[in-house]
Design an enzyme around this catalytic site. Structure first.
Site, PDB file in Angstrom:
ATOM      1  N   ASP A  86     -27.661 -34.486 -27.090  1.00  0.00           N
ATOM      2  CA  ASP A  86     -26.480 -35.146 -27.632  1.00  0.00           C
ATOM      3  C   ASP A  86     -25.640 -35.538 -26.414  1.00  0.00           C
ATOM      4  O   ASP A  86     -25.824 -35.002 -25.319  1.00  0.00           O
ATOM      5  CB  ASP A  86     -25.721 -34.174 -28.545  1.00  0.00           C
ATOM      6  CG  ASP A  86     -24.420 -34.758 -29.077  1.00  0.00           C
ATOM      7  OD1 ASP A  86     -24.433 -35.927 -29.520  1.00  0.00           O
ATOM      8  OD2 ASP A  86     -23.404 -34.050 -29.037  1.00  0.00           O
TER       9      ASP A  86
ATOM     10  N   ASP B 236     -21.645 -36.549 -26.309  1.00  0.00           N
ATOM     11  CA  ASP B 236     -20.275 -36.030 -26.285  1.00  0.00           C
ATOM     12  C   ASP B 236     -20.271 -34.541 -26.584  1.00  0.00           C
ATOM     13  O   ASP B 236     -20.761 -34.102 -27.617  1.00  0.00           O
ATOM     14  CB  ASP B 236     -19.395 -36.781 -27.290  1.00  0.00           C
ATOM     15  CG  ASP B 236     -19.306 -38.267 -26.989  1.00  0.00           C
ATOM     16  OD1 ASP B 236     -19.376 -38.637 -25.800  1.00  0.00           O
ATOM     17  OD2 ASP B 236     -19.169 -39.060 -27.938  1.00  0.00           O
TER      18      ASP B 236
END
Length: 178
Positions: A7, A9
């Site tokens: 991922d 952020d």
């Protein structure tokens, strides 16, 4: 082939409840760039799967997102590593797409790009339950980091059994390598 799906952020860069809207606001979490480079140099293909509803909400443009990703790739490159693939979902939560996590669309798309990867040995590293759910649905191994929304995710509960939890991406390296 060794594939790792991250991922963005909260795992690679600092997250914001107000969204990361510009290249200047895109700031790496200490150690994350070096961790990506180290894993890349260890033979991992590095992919990123990131929800970016800020595009649908009008907070930033696809061009700005590409500039953020160029910065991220450049920083990893400076450390001798490489990000091989980036998938992003530009849709909002009500857009009925199949790519927005917790749905596995982006993860499956990455796996389709690298069919020689053993799906069951692919870690999906995230800071939210939806990251983990997307990875699990696609048949991958979830790994939660405490950075970003990770602590909030742990507090909420409902996490998969035997979930590997690490302080940050750098501290996850030994588990990913083993």
């Amino acid at each position: 082939m060794k594939l790792l799906i991250l991922d963005r952020d909260g795992v690679i860069n600092f997250d914001s409840d107000d969204y990361v809207k510009s290249v200047d606001e895109w700031l790496p979490i200490p150690g994350s760039i070096e961790a990506i480079a180290e894993l890349s140099k260890a033979g991992f293909t590095i992919a990123v799967a990131t929800n970016q509803s800020g595009i649908a909400r009008g907070y930033f443009s696809p061009e700005t997102l590409h500039l953020m990703h160029s910065k991220m790739r450049h920083l990893v490159g400076e450390q001798g590593g490489h990000i091989d693939h980036i998938e992003y979902c530009p849709h909002g939560p009500d857009d009925q797409c199949d790519c927005r996590k917790p749905l596995p669309g982006m993860i499956n798309s990455i796996l389709d790009q690298y069919p020689e990867a053993d799906t069951e040995s692919v870690f999906v590293v995230g800071d939210s339950l939806r990251d983990l759910e997307a990875g699990l649905t696609a048949g991958c191994k979830p790994l939660l980091v405490r950075t970003g929304k990770g602590e909030r995710t742990i507090t909420k509960g409902g996490l998969p059994e035997n979930l590997l939890i690490c302080d940050d991406l750098k501290s996850a390296i030994p588990y990913i390598l083993s």
